[in-house]
Design a protein around this motif. Structure first.
Motif, PDB file in Angstrom:
ATOM      1  N   ARG A 181      15.708 -26.736 -92.787  1.00 16.20           N
ATOM      2  CA  ARG A 181      15.455 -28.089 -92.295  1.00 16.20           C
ATOM      3  C   ARG A 181      14.151 -28.073 -91.505  1.00 16.20           C
ATOM      4  O   ARG A 181      13.970 -27.255 -90.608  1.00 16.20           O
ATOM      5  N   LEU A 182      13.257 -28.992 -91.868  1.00 19.69           N
ATOM      6  CA  LEU A 182      11.972 -29.143 -91.179  1.00 19.69           C
ATOM      7  C   LEU A 182      11.905 -30.511 -90.529  1.00 19.69           C
ATOM      8  O   LEU A 182      12.388 -31.498 -91.091  1.00 19.69           O
ATOM      9  N   GLY A 183      11.282 -30.556 -89.368  1.00 15.39           N
ATOM     10  CA  GLY A 183      11.134 -31.828 -88.689  1.00 15.39           C
ATOM     11  C   GLY A 183      10.015 -31.783 -87.675  1.00 15.39           C
ATOM     12  O   GLY A 183       9.370 -30.758 -87.463  1.00 15.39           O
ATOM     13  N   VAL A 184       9.804 -32.920 -87.051  1.00 18.23           N
ATOM     14  CA  VAL A 184       8.798 -33.083 -86.007  1.00 18.23           C
ATOM     15  C   VAL A 184       9.475 -33.832 -84.874  1.00 18.23           C
ATOM     16  O   VAL A 184      10.214 -34.789 -85.096  1.00 18.23           O
ATOM     17  N   ARG A 185       9.242 -33.376 -83.662  1.00 11.72           N
ATOM     18  CA  ARG A 185       9.818 -33.994 -82.477  1.00 11.72           C
ATOM     19  C   ARG A 185       8.699 -34.344 -81.494  1.00 11.72           C
ATOM     20  O   ARG A 185       7.717 -33.608 -81.385  1.00 11.72           O
ATOM     21  N   PRO A 186       8.864 -35.454 -80.753  1.00  4.00           N
ATOM     22  CA  PRO A 186       7.901 -35.739 -79.688  1.00  4.00           C
ATOM     23  C   PRO A 186       7.966 -34.631 -78.647  1.00  4.00           C
ATOM     24  O   PRO A 186       9.040 -34.107 -78.365  1.00  4.00           O
ATOM     25  N   GLY A 187       6.823 -34.269 -78.106  1.00  5.47           N
ATOM     26  CA  GLY A 187       6.787 -33.256 -77.061  1.00  5.47           C
ATOM     27  C   GLY A 187       5.817 -32.155 -77.394  1.00  5.47           C
ATOM     28  O   GLY A 187       5.087 -32.225 -78.374  1.00  5.47           O
ATOM     29  N   GLY A 188       5.816 -31.140 -76.598  1.00  3.85           N
ATOM     30  CA  GLY A 188       4.869 -30.049 -76.776  1.00  3.85           C
ATOM     31  C   GLY A 188       3.563 -30.375 -76.083  1.00  3.85           C
ATOM     32  O   GLY A 188       3.361 -31.464 -75.557  1.00  3.85           O
ATOM     33  N   CYS A 189       2.692 -29.443 -76.067  1.00  4.54           N
ATOM     34  CA  CYS A 189       1.422 -29.562 -75.343  1.00  4.54           C
ATOM     35  C   CYS A 189       0.513 -30.648 -75.905  1.00  4.54           C
ATOM     36  O   CYS A 189      -0.266 -31.245 -75.183  1.00  4.54           O
ATOM     37  N   SER A 190       0.585 -30.890 -77.208  1.00 11.62           N
ATOM     38  CA  SER A 190      -0.363 -31.799 -77.857  1.00 11.62           C
ATOM     39  C   SER A 190       0.268 -33.102 -78.332  1.00 11.62           C
ATOM     40  O   SER A 190      -0.392 -33.895 -78.972  1.00 11.62           O
ATOM     41  N   GLY A 191       1.533 -33.323 -78.054  1.00 11.86           N
ATOM     42  CA  GLY A 191       2.161 -34.589 -78.418  1.00 11.86           C
ATOM     43  C   GLY A 191       3.362 -34.465 -79.322  1.00 11.86           C
ATOM     44  O   GLY A 191       4.333 -35.197 -79.199  1.00 11.86           O
ATOM     45  N   PHE A 192       3.320 -33.541 -80.293  1.00  8.08           N
ATOM     46  CA  PHE A 192       4.427 -33.329 -81.218  1.00  8.08           C
ATOM     47  C   PHE A 192       4.668 -31.834 -81.384  1.00  8.08           C
ATOM     48  O   PHE A 192       3.742 -31.040 -81.292  1.00  8.08           O
ATOM     49  N   SER A 193       5.900 -31.477 -81.668  1.00  3.61           N
ATOM     50  CA  SER A 193       6.196 -30.080 -81.962  1.00  3.61           C
ATOM     51  C   SER A 193       7.028 -30.004 -83.240  1.00  3.61           C
ATOM     52  O   SER A 193       7.750 -30.938 -83.590  1.00  3.61           O
ATOM     53  N   TYR A 194       6.894 -28.897 -83.935  1.00  4.84           N
ATOM     54  CA  TYR A 194       7.617 -28.673 -85.179  1.00  4.84           C
ATOM     55  C   TYR A 194       9.022 -28.172 -84.878  1.00  4.84           C
ATOM     56  O   TYR A 194       9.237 -27.448 -83.910  1.00  4.84           O
ATOM     57  N   SER A 195       9.948 -28.546 -85.731  1.00  6.78           N
ATOM     58  CA  SER A 195      11.271 -27.932 -85.692  1.00  6.78           C
ATOM     59  C   SER A 195      11.532 -27.348 -87.078  1.00  6.78           C
ATOM     60  O   SER A 195      11.244 -27.970 -88.094  1.00  6.78           O
ATOM     61  N   MET A 196      12.023 -26.131 -87.089  1.00  7.71           N
ATOM     62  CA  MET A 196      12.278 -25.429 -88.341  1.00  7.71           C
ATOM     63  C   MET A 196      13.504 -24.556 -88.115  1.00  7.71           C
ATOM     64  O   MET A 196      13.527 -23.737 -87.197  1.00  7.71           O
ATOM     65  N   GLY A 197      14.524 -24.765 -88.920  1.00 15.82           N
ATOM     66  CA  GLY A 197      15.736 -23.983 -88.756  1.00 15.82           C
ATOM     67  C   GLY A 197      16.655 -24.165 -89.938  1.00 15.82           C
ATOM     68  O   GLY A 197      16.325 -24.859 -90.906  1.00 15.82           O
ATOM     69  N   PHE A 198      17.811 -23.556 -89.863  1.00 12.97           N
ATOM     70  CA  PHE A 198      18.790 -23.647 -90.940  1.00 12.97           C
ATOM     71  C   PHE A 198      19.843 -24.682 -90.588  1.00 12.97           C
ATOM     72  O   PHE A 198      20.194 -24.874 -89.427  1.00 12.97           O
ATOM     73  N   ASP A 199      20.346 -25.334 -91.622  1.00 17.27           N
ATOM     74  CA  ASP A 199      21.366 -26.359 -91.460  1.00 17.27           C
ATOM     75  C   ASP A 199      22.236 -26.339 -92.705  1.00 17.27           C
ATOM     76  O   ASP A 199      21.827 -25.827 -93.751  1.00 17.27           O
ATOM     77  N   ASP A 200      23.414 -26.902 -92.605  1.00 15.02           N
ATOM     78  CA  ASP A 200      24.274 -27.022 -93.783  1.00 15.02           C
ATOM     79  C   ASP A 200      24.818 -28.441 -93.936  1.00 15.02           C
ATOM     80  O   ASP A 200      25.710 -28.695 -94.716  1.00 15.02           O
ATOM     81  N   GLU A 201      24.237 -29.383 -93.172  1.00 14.74           N
ATOM     82  CA  GLU A 201      24.698 -30.765 -93.215  1.00 14.74           C
ATOM     83  C   GLU A 201      23.537 -31.700 -93.529  1.00 14.74           C
ATOM     84  O   GLU A 201      22.533 -31.725 -92.812  1.00 14.74           O
TER      85      GLU A 201
END
Length: 119
Positions: free
Chosen positions: A27-47
């Motif tokens: 699962r890949l995504g983008v979330r508000p936050g981090g030093c520059s405004g957005f941060s990546y999210s990358m992990g495993f999911d089954d739903e």
């Protein structure tokens, strides 16, 4: 839309196998936050969710939330080993600025100033 190098795909497949959980995907995504405004999210999911976009990239099932899709257009994910360490890198052609840590970025169409990175 998203590219995953052979080395990154191989490493992700190894990690998925080690989880020993059926139906896992990346699962890949983008979330508000981090030093520059957005941060990546990358992990495993089954739903999966109704707003998800489902892709097959380099033999991997990849799921992206609809709200993150335009931020990830053209993203290239790689895995590099350097000495005793290594890690995933994300190259985003849409980012105009990124933090030195490589995990946050700013988009061309987003307002605001780039902040200093504390990492």
């Amino acid at each position: 839309m998203i590219q995953i190098s052979d080395s990154a795909a191989g490493r992700i497949k190894e990690l998925l196998e080690a989880e020993d959980t059926p139906n896992l995907f990346l699962r890949l995504g983008v979330r508000p936050g981090g030093c520059s405004g957005f941060s990546y999210s990358m992990g495993f999911d089954d739903e999966e969710h109704s707003e998800d976009k489902i892709l097959t990239v380099n033999g991997l099932k990849v799921v992206v939330e609809e709200s993150s899709a335009h931020y990830l257009e053209g993203v290239e994910i790689d895995f590099k080993e350097e000495g005793l360490s290594g890690g995933f890198t994300i190259d985003n052609p849409n980012a105009i600025a990124s933090c030195g840590c490589g995990s946050s970025f700013k988009m061309k169409d987003e307002e605001g100033q780039v902040e200093n990175c504390d990492h």
